[in-house]
Scaffold this motif. Structure first.
Motif, PDB file in Angstrom:
ATOM      1  N   ILE A 176       0.838  -1.203   0.000  1.00 30.33           N
ATOM      2  CA  ILE A 176       0.000   0.000   0.000  1.00 30.33           C
ATOM      3  C   ILE A 176       0.872   1.252   0.000  1.00 30.33           C
ATOM      4  O   ILE A 176       0.582   2.233  -0.701  1.00 30.33           O
ATOM      5  CB  ILE A 176      -0.946  -0.013   1.214  1.00 30.33           C
ATOM      6  CG1 ILE A 176      -1.954  -1.155   1.084  1.00 30.33           C
ATOM      7  CG2 ILE A 176      -1.676   1.313   1.348  1.00 30.33           C
ATOM      8  CD1 ILE A 176      -2.842  -1.336   2.295  1.00 30.33           C
ATOM      9  N   LEU A 177       1.958   1.248   0.760  1.00 31.55           N
ATOM     10  CA  LEU A 177       2.851   2.408   0.833  1.00 31.55           C
ATOM     11  C   LEU A 177       3.476   2.690  -0.524  1.00 31.55           C
ATOM     12  O   LEU A 177       3.584   3.861  -0.945  1.00 31.55           O
ATOM     13  CB  LEU A 177       3.928   2.161   1.884  1.00 31.55           C
ATOM     14  CG  LEU A 177       4.879   3.327   2.184  1.00 31.55           C
ATOM     15  CD1 LEU A 177       4.091   4.513   2.746  1.00 31.55           C
ATOM     16  CD2 LEU A 177       5.964   2.894   3.155  1.00 31.55           C
ATOM     17  N   LEU A 178       3.902   1.657  -1.232  1.00 33.04           N
ATOM     18  CA  LEU A 178       4.498   1.861  -2.557  1.00 33.04           C
ATOM     19  C   LEU A 178       3.494   2.433  -3.538  1.00 33.04           C
ATOM     20  O   LEU A 178       3.822   3.327  -4.336  1.00 33.04           O
ATOM     21  CB  LEU A 178       5.046   0.536  -3.084  1.00 33.04           C
ATOM     22  CG  LEU A 178       6.304  -0.014  -2.408  1.00 33.04           C
ATOM     23  CD1 LEU A 178       6.633  -1.392  -2.959  1.00 33.04           C
ATOM     24  CD2 LEU A 178       7.480   0.931  -2.605  1.00 33.04           C
ATOM     25  N   LEU A 179       2.260   1.934  -3.497  1.00 30.15           N
ATOM     26  CA  LEU A 179       1.242   2.430  -4.420  1.00 30.15           C
ATOM     27  C   LEU A 179       0.860   3.868  -4.114  1.00 30.15           C
ATOM     28  O   LEU A 179       0.562   4.651  -5.026  1.00 30.15           O
ATOM     29  CB  LEU A 179       0.008   1.529  -4.354  1.00 30.15           C
ATOM     30  CG  LEU A 179       0.196   0.100  -4.880  1.00 30.15           C
ATOM     31  CD1 LEU A 179      -1.049  -0.738  -4.617  1.00 30.15           C
ATOM     32  CD2 LEU A 179       0.509   0.114  -6.368  1.00 30.15           C
ATOM     33  N   ALA A 192      -4.112 -10.968  -2.996  1.00 27.90           N
ATOM     34  CA  ALA A 192      -3.449  -9.723  -2.583  1.00 27.90           C
ATOM     35  C   ALA A 192      -3.803  -8.589  -3.527  1.00 27.90           C
ATOM     36  O   ALA A 192      -4.130  -7.474  -3.090  1.00 27.90           O
ATOM     37  CB  ALA A 192      -1.937  -9.930  -2.527  1.00 27.90           C
ATOM     38  N   GLU A 193      -3.756  -8.851  -4.821  1.00 30.67           N
ATOM     39  CA  GLU A 193      -4.093  -7.819  -5.799  1.00 30.67           C
ATOM     40  C   GLU A 193      -5.569  -7.442  -5.696  1.00 30.67           C
ATOM     41  O   GLU A 193      -5.925  -6.261  -5.799  1.00 30.67           O
ATOM     42  CB  GLU A 193      -3.758  -8.315  -7.202  1.00 30.67           C
ATOM     43  CG  GLU A 193      -3.966  -7.293  -8.309  1.00 30.67           C
ATOM     44  CD  GLU A 193      -5.402  -7.178  -8.759  1.00 30.67           C
ATOM     45  OE1 GLU A 193      -5.803  -6.061  -9.171  1.00 30.67           O
ATOM     46  OE2 GLU A 193      -6.137  -8.193  -8.689  1.00 30.67           O
ATOM     47  N   PHE A 218      -9.771  -3.770  -4.233  1.00 33.38           N
ATOM     48  CA  PHE A 218     -11.000  -3.552  -3.468  1.00 33.38           C
ATOM     49  C   PHE A 218     -10.904  -2.268  -2.648  1.00 33.38           C
ATOM     50  O   PHE A 218     -11.906  -1.578  -2.451  1.00 33.38           O
ATOM     51  CB  PHE A 218     -11.264  -4.750  -2.567  1.00 33.38           C
ATOM     52  CG  PHE A 218     -12.612  -4.729  -1.899  1.00 33.38           C
ATOM     53  CD1 PHE A 218     -13.718  -5.231  -2.556  1.00 33.38           C
ATOM     54  CD2 PHE A 218     -12.771  -4.215  -0.627  1.00 33.38           C
ATOM     55  CE1 PHE A 218     -14.961  -5.216  -1.957  1.00 33.38           C
ATOM     56  CE2 PHE A 218     -14.006  -4.196  -0.015  1.00 33.38           C
ATOM     57  CZ  PHE A 218     -15.111  -4.704  -0.682  1.00 33.38           C
ATOM     58  N   LEU A 219      -9.694  -1.940  -2.175  1.00 34.83           N
ATOM     59  CA  LEU A 219      -9.485  -0.706  -1.424  1.00 34.83           C
ATOM     60  C   LEU A 219      -9.374   0.526  -2.319  1.00 34.83           C
ATOM     61  O   LEU A 219      -9.309   1.649  -1.819  1.00 34.83           O
ATOM     62  CB  LEU A 219      -8.220  -0.816  -0.572  1.00 34.83           C
ATOM     63  CG  LEU A 219      -8.223  -1.883   0.531  1.00 34.83           C
ATOM     64  CD1 LEU A 219      -6.889  -1.888   1.257  1.00 34.83           C
ATOM     65  CD2 LEU A 219      -9.366  -1.645   1.512  1.00 34.83           C
ATOM     66  N   GLY A 220      -9.355   0.304  -3.631  1.00 34.44           N
ATOM     67  CA  GLY A 220      -9.251   1.418  -4.558  1.00 34.44           C
ATOM     68  C   GLY A 220      -7.826   1.812  -4.884  1.00 34.44           C
ATOM     69  O   GLY A 220      -7.605   2.886  -5.455  1.00 34.44           O
ATOM     70  N   LEU A 233     -13.793  -5.011  -9.762  1.00 38.96           N
ATOM     71  CA  LEU A 233     -15.161  -5.312 -10.165  1.00 38.96           C
ATOM     72  C   LEU A 233     -16.002  -5.770  -8.977  1.00 38.96           C
ATOM     73  O   LEU A 233     -17.186  -5.422  -8.874  1.00 38.96           O
ATOM     74  CB  LEU A 233     -15.152  -6.398 -11.242  1.00 38.96           C
ATOM     75  CG  LEU A 233     -14.589  -5.991 -12.609  1.00 38.96           C
ATOM     76  CD1 LEU A 233     -14.525  -7.201 -13.530  1.00 38.96           C
ATOM     77  CD2 LEU A 233     -15.441  -4.889 -13.235  1.00 38.96           C
ATOM     78  N   ILE A 234     -15.406  -6.532  -8.074  1.00 45.07           N
ATOM     79  CA  ILE A 234     -16.137  -6.960  -6.876  1.00 45.07           C
ATOM     80  C   ILE A 234     -16.467  -5.758  -6.000  1.00 45.07           C
ATOM     81  O   ILE A 234     -17.554  -5.670  -5.416  1.00 45.07           O
ATOM     82  CB  ILE A 234     -15.305  -8.008  -6.113  1.00 45.07           C
ATOM     83  CG1 ILE A 234     -15.215  -9.302  -6.924  1.00 45.07           C
ATOM     84  CG2 ILE A 234     -15.921  -8.297  -4.746  1.00 45.07           C
ATOM     85  CD1 ILE A 234     -14.292 -10.336  -6.322  1.00 45.07           C
TER      86      ILE A 234
END
Length: 308
Positions: free
Chosen positions: A159-162, A241-242, A247-249, A262-263
């Protein structure tokens, strides 16, 4: 005396007609795997899902980013799955074809799973084999590095890298592959420790073969069974994981999508009654994960030397 020689000659002639054929490890494993009906069925399901992810968009009546303006604002009624307007899985809130988007999302999720697993297997196998074969202080230092990296929260790093470097497929690959090889390194090291004292390894070492050649020619080929099984079990972990990140955007950006994205979109549409937006991506997600797990269990049973 003559009759005894004749009988011996007859027996030798009979035995010459019989050819003793050995069966290799992989031939035996293939036979055992094919006997596992659940694993074989799951393998065919995975092949069908892979074909859908590749051929789904070309066969769709709409592209994944094309908007059907006749359905905007009326997804609850006109956006339902229908063969008349070409929306086989229905449409999403923006009137985009869910069939094409499901195909694209499945392809991206599978690609993330395979690429991330490839990185983990490549790095973890080489790292663990070197640590286990060299041993001593080198092994201690290398494994302490693994222990330190294992203490870092995997999802937090991703998450930090993204967040820091932006959402992109490249950063997802980097983030997933950065720490996912640690488990593979531990498994390969343990297997290497049990192989390094085998007779053929000692013979190769005594004949002057270099350590790298021993690792490449003798250690790694004998680890293929364990690596193959772990690979099939690691792919669904990568996909999950992906999907969690998406899902968290924080996953792939529009107009690209994945099963997790999509979910997430489908979960928001439950209030509107558009259940098809959730059911189709979720079905592909669940079936894919279960199929990988069944194939992994089948390979584990087929390659287990205790069962042969």
């Amino acid at each position: 005396m003559v009759s005894a020689q004749m009988r011996a000659g007859d027996l030798s002639g009979i035995t010459d007609n019989f050819e003793i054929k050995g069966r290799s490890l992989w031939a035996d494993a293939r036979k055992r795997f094919m006997a596992n009906k659940a694993a074989v069925a799951s393998l065919f399901i995975l092949i069908a899902i892979a074909l859908f992810s590749i051929l789904g968009e070309p066969l769709a009546a709409w592209t994944h980013e094309e908007i059907d303006f006749d359905l905007i604002g009326s997804v609850e009624t006109k956006g339902m799955p229908s063969f008349e307007n070409g929306h086989y899985f229905g449409t999403d809130d923006l009137a985009r074809d869910l069939f094409a988007r499901s195909a694209q999302g499945t392809r991206i999720s599978l690609m993330v799973g395979f690429v991330g697993t490839f990185i983990a297997v490549l790095v973890g196998t080489v790292y663990g084999a070197v640590a286990g074969y060299v041993g001593g202080r080198t092994d201690a230092v290398m494994m302490r590095i693994v222990d330190i990296l294992s203490a870092i929260p995997y999802m937090f790093v991703l998450i930090l890298l993204l967040v820091m470097f932006g959402r992109s497929m490249f950063m997802i690959f980097v983030g997933i592959g950065m720490l996912s090889w640690l488990g593979m390194a531990r498994i390969v090291r343990g297997q290497t420790l049990s192989l390094k004292h085998k007779e053929y390894i000692e013979a190769a070492r005594a004949s002057g073969v270099s350590s790298w050649m021993i690792i490449l020619r003798h250690i790694l080929p004998n680890l293929m069974g364990v690596v193959t099984v772990y690979t099939t079990l690691l792919i669904p972990d990568m996909i999950m994981a992906e999907s969690f990140i998406s899902f968290l955007g924080l996953g792939v950006q529009e107009p690209l999508t994945s099963l997790g994205a999509l979910i997430a979109e489908g979960a928001k549409s439950i209030v509107q009654g558009s259940l098809w937006q959730l059911y189709f991506p979720l079905a592909f997600f669940v079936v894919t994960l279960y199929a990988f797990y069944f194939v992994g269990d089948g390979l584990r049973d087929a390659l287990d030397p205790k069962d042969r």
